[in-house]
Design a protein around this motif. Structure first.
Motif, PDB file in Angstrom:
ATOM      1  N   GLY A 108       1.911  14.299  -8.904  1.00  0.00           N
ATOM      2  CA  GLY A 108       2.799  15.453  -8.859  1.00  0.00           C
ATOM      3  C   GLY A 108       3.306  15.839 -10.232  1.00  0.00           C
ATOM      4  N   ILE A 109       3.613  14.854 -11.047  1.00  0.00           N
ATOM      5  CA  ILE A 109       4.080  15.126 -12.413  1.00  0.00           C
ATOM      6  C   ILE A 109       2.968  15.755 -13.240  1.00  0.00           C
ATOM      7  CG2 ILE A 109       4.798  14.010 -14.572  1.00  0.00           C
ATOM      8  CD1 ILE A 109       6.383  12.024 -12.868  1.00  0.00           C
ATOM      9  N   LEU A 110       1.745  15.290 -13.063  1.00  0.00           N
ATOM     10  CA  LEU A 110       0.621  15.809 -13.839  1.00  0.00           C
ATOM     11  C   LEU A 110       0.076  17.133 -13.302  1.00  0.00           C
ATOM     12  CD1 LEU A 110      -1.317  12.495 -14.540  1.00  0.00           C
ATOM     13  CD2 LEU A 110       0.187  13.755 -16.082  1.00  0.00           C
ATOM     14  N   GLY A 111       0.553  17.564 -12.143  1.00  0.00           N
ATOM     15  CA  GLY A 111       0.160  18.861 -11.626  1.00  0.00           C
ATOM     16  C   GLY A 111      -0.992  18.854 -10.648  1.00  0.00           C
ATOM     17  N   TRP A 165       0.844  -1.210   0.000  1.00  0.00           N
ATOM     18  CA  TRP A 165       0.000   0.000   0.000  1.00  0.00           C
ATOM     19  C   TRP A 165       0.869   1.247   0.000  1.00  0.00           C
ATOM     20  CZ3 TRP A 165      -4.907   0.314  -1.138  1.00  0.00           C
ATOM     21  CH2 TRP A 165      -5.708  -0.805  -0.986  1.00  0.00           C
ATOM     22  N   THR A 166       1.947   1.212   0.776  1.00  0.00           N
ATOM     23  CA  THR A 166       2.854   2.348   0.830  1.00  0.00           C
ATOM     24  C   THR A 166       3.461   2.627  -0.539  1.00  0.00           C
ATOM     25  OG1 THR A 166       3.383   1.811   3.117  1.00  0.00           O
ATOM     26  CG2 THR A 166       4.897   3.270   1.971  1.00  0.00           C
ATOM     27  N   ILE A 167       3.939   1.581  -1.185  1.00  0.00           N
ATOM     28  CA  ILE A 167       4.539   1.749  -2.514  1.00  0.00           C
ATOM     29  C   ILE A 167       3.496   2.234  -3.512  1.00  0.00           C
ATOM     30  CG2 ILE A 167       5.635   0.493  -4.410  1.00  0.00           C
ATOM     31  CD1 ILE A 167       6.945  -1.274  -2.239  1.00  0.00           C
ATOM     32  N   THR A 168       2.278   1.710  -3.429  1.00  0.00           N
ATOM     33  CA  THR A 168       1.217   2.137  -4.341  1.00  0.00           C
ATOM     34  C   THR A 168       0.919   3.621  -4.187  1.00  0.00           C
ATOM     35  OG1 THR A 168       0.216  -0.065  -4.237  1.00  0.00           O
ATOM     36  CG2 THR A 168      -1.178   1.738  -5.018  1.00  0.00           C
ATOM     37  N   PHE A 169       0.802   4.089  -2.954  1.00  0.00           N
ATOM     38  CA  PHE A 169       0.489   5.495  -2.744  1.00  0.00           C
ATOM     39  C   PHE A 169       1.667   6.404  -3.080  1.00  0.00           C
ATOM     40  CE2 PHE A 169      -3.147   3.865  -0.369  1.00  0.00           C
ATOM     41  CZ  PHE A 169      -4.125   4.679  -0.903  1.00  0.00           C
ATOM     42  N   GLY A 215      -0.185  15.442  -2.493  1.00  0.00           N
ATOM     43  CA  GLY A 215       0.085  15.629  -1.073  1.00  0.00           C
ATOM     44  C   GLY A 215      -0.669  14.641  -0.210  1.00  0.00           C
ATOM     45  N   ALA A 216      -1.919  14.397  -0.553  1.00  0.00           N
ATOM     46  CA  ALA A 216      -2.725  13.450   0.217  1.00  0.00           C
ATOM     47  C   ALA A 216      -2.171  12.038   0.083  1.00  0.00           C
ATOM     48  CB  ALA A 216      -4.176  13.491  -0.248  1.00  0.00           C
ATOM     49  N   ALA A 217      -1.803  11.646  -1.124  1.00  0.00           N
ATOM     50  CA  ALA A 217      -1.263  10.300  -1.330  1.00  0.00           C
ATOM     51  C   ALA A 217       0.081  10.139  -0.626  1.00  0.00           C
ATOM     52  CB  ALA A 217      -1.117  10.007  -2.820  1.00  0.00           C
ATOM     53  N   ALA A 218       0.902  11.176  -0.656  1.00  0.00           N
ATOM     54  CA  ALA A 218       2.202  11.098   0.009  1.00  0.00           C
ATOM     55  C   ALA A 218       2.043  11.012   1.523  1.00  0.00           C
ATOM     56  CB  ALA A 218       3.053  12.297  -0.368  1.00  0.00           C
TER      57      ALA A 218
END
Length: 53
Positions: free
Chosen positions: A16-19, A4-8, A25-28
């Protein structure tokens, strides 16, 4: 839990790349929380696994 950590983390990088800053931020932050939960569970399993006498 580590998956799950790697997925998020991957979701956060792609967002982040797509803007999409809010989603990234929420996923990180969720990935960070999931990683710390994984570490705690890992340490607990190491400690309880060594009690074989």
């Amino acid at each position: 839990m580590l998956r799950w950590t790697i997925t998020f983390i991957i979701i956060a990088i792609i967002a982040g790349i797509l803007g999409f800053g809010g989603i990234a931020g929420a996923a990180a932050s969720f990935a960070k929380i999931a990683f710390f939960i994984f570490l705690v569970l890992f340490v607990i399993s190491l400690l309880t696994g060594r009690k074989k006498v």
